[in-house]
Enzyme design. Structure first.
Site, short mmCIF file in Angstrom:
data_model
loop_
_atom_site.label_atom_id
_atom_site.label_comp_id
_atom_site.label_asym_id
_atom_site.label_seq_id
_atom_site.Cartn_x
_atom_site.Cartn_y
_atom_site.Cartn_z
N TYR A 187 -67.60 4.72 -21.64
CA TYR A 187 -66.83 4.89 -20.42
C TYR A 187 -67.47 4.07 -19.30
CZ TYR A 187 -64.33 9.07 -22.16
OH TYR A 187 -63.53 9.95 -22.85
N ASP B 247 -58.24 13.04 -18.46
CA ASP B 247 -57.69 13.91 -17.42
C ASP B 247 -56.70 13.17 -16.53
OD1 ASP B 247 -59.22 16.03 -18.30
OD2 ASP B 247 -60.86 15.61 -16.91
#
Length: 260
Positions: free
Chosen positions: A113, A55
Site C-alpha cells: 500500500y 474502505d
C-alpha cells in the site's frame, strides 16, 4: 457444468464508492463489476471474490479479484467486454485464466500500500479526493524512527479498528518507509506486509504524523505495541490518501524486504 476461473487486476478511484465490498448504504466496486458480469452473461449472476476489501474513499492500483465463468472466453476479450460496461472510475487492467486452486484472498502472500500526503500550504483542489492535506512542518528523522519501529512481526492491536472480526492480530510488516516527491510536494508512505488489519495503515499514518508533528515521540510506537489498546493510538487518517498498489502471490517477494 465445467467452469473457467479468471483472475483480474483492477484499478479504481474509490471516491464515489462506499468501498470495495457490497454494502447496504451505497454503491460499491464489487457491485459495479458484478453488474457488468451479469450484463455480459445475459442476466446470470456471477459471484466475485477479492484479495480484500478497501474502505470508503480508498483507491486501488492493483486490487485482485477472481470469478468462475461457465464459458471459455479469451482474456483480452473478457477485459474488453468488462471495460466497455464499467464506469470510468473502474478499469480492468489485466485478465488471465487460472486454475481452481487460485483464490484472490486465500492465495495472497502479501500486499503493498501507499499513502499520499499533500504538503502544500494550501490544499490543491485537484488532489482533494486523492491525498490527505497536511501543511505542517515535520521532523522527518522522528518520522523515520517511528516507521522503523513498525517493521517486524508484532501484535498490532493498537493499530487496528475495534470493529475488526479477526481474532489473531499478529502481522508482519516488511517495509514501513516514507519518501518525499519534491515535484508534487507530497509525502509518500509505503507499507508492505503479509497482510493488514482493518484500518491498520490509516492508523499507522495518523499516529506517525502525530510523531512527525512533535506531539509524541518515536518511542510512542514501542508503548503502543506493548499496551495493545486502539484507544491509545493516533487518529485514523482519511481513506482518500490510501492506495492498494499490489498483491503478492509468490513468497519470493519477501526476499527483497526481510531484514530483521
Amino acid at each position: 457444468m465445467l467452469t473457467q476461473r479468471y483472475k483480474c487486476i483492477v484499478q479504481y478511484d474509490g471516491t464515489h464508492y462506499v468501498g470495495y465490498q457490497v454494502q447496504p448504504n451505497g454503491n460499491s466496486i464489487q457491485t459495479e463489476i458484478e453488474k457488468a458480469l451479469r450484463k455480459m452473461m445475459k442476466g446470470q449472476t456471477i459471484k466475485i471474490d477479492a484479495s480484500g476489501r478497501t474502505d470508503s474513499g480508498v483507491h486501488a492500483l492493483g486490487q485482485v479479484i477472481h470469478f468462475n465463468l461457465p464459458i471459455q472466453i479469451k482474456p483480452e476479450s473478457l477485459q474488453l467486454a468488462l471495460n466497455s460496461m464499467l464506469p470510468a472510475d473502474i478499469s480492468i487492467r489485466q485478465v488471465e485464466k487460472v486454475s481452481d486452486a487460485f483464490h484472490s484472498r486465500y492465495s495472497a502472500k502479501g500486499k503493498k500500500y501507499v499513502y499520499r500526503v499533500d504538503l502544500n500550504r494550501f490544499a490543491d483542489p485537484f488532489k482533494r479526493y486523492h491525498t490527505l492535506h497536511h501543511p505542517y512542518r515535520m521532523n522527518l528523522d522522528a518520522l523515520k524512527a517511528s516507521l522503523d519501529k513498525l517493521v517486524g512481526e508484532h501484535d498490532f492491536t493498537s493499530f487496528c479498528s475495534t470493529k475488526t472480526e479477526k481474532e489473531n492480530l499478529v502481522r508482519t510488516v516488511y517495509v514501513a518507509k516514507y519518501e518525499i516527491d519534491e515535484a508534487a510536494n507530497e509525502l509518500i508512505f509505503t507499507f508492505i506486509g503479509n497482510g493488514f488489519l482493518y484500518n491498520q495503515i490509516r492508523i499507522f499514518v495518523g499516529t506517525c504524523l502525530q510523531i512527525a508533528d512533535g506531539l509524541k515521540q518515536p518511542e510512542e510506537i514501542d508503548r503502543l505495541l506493548e499496551v495493545k489498546d486502539r484507544n491509545e493510538a493516533g487518529p485514523t487518517a482519511s481513506g482518500k490518501g490510501l492506495y492498494l498498489v499490489e498483491v503478492y502471490y509468490d513468497n519470493t517477494f519477501k526476499e527483497k524486504f526481510t531484514h530483521f
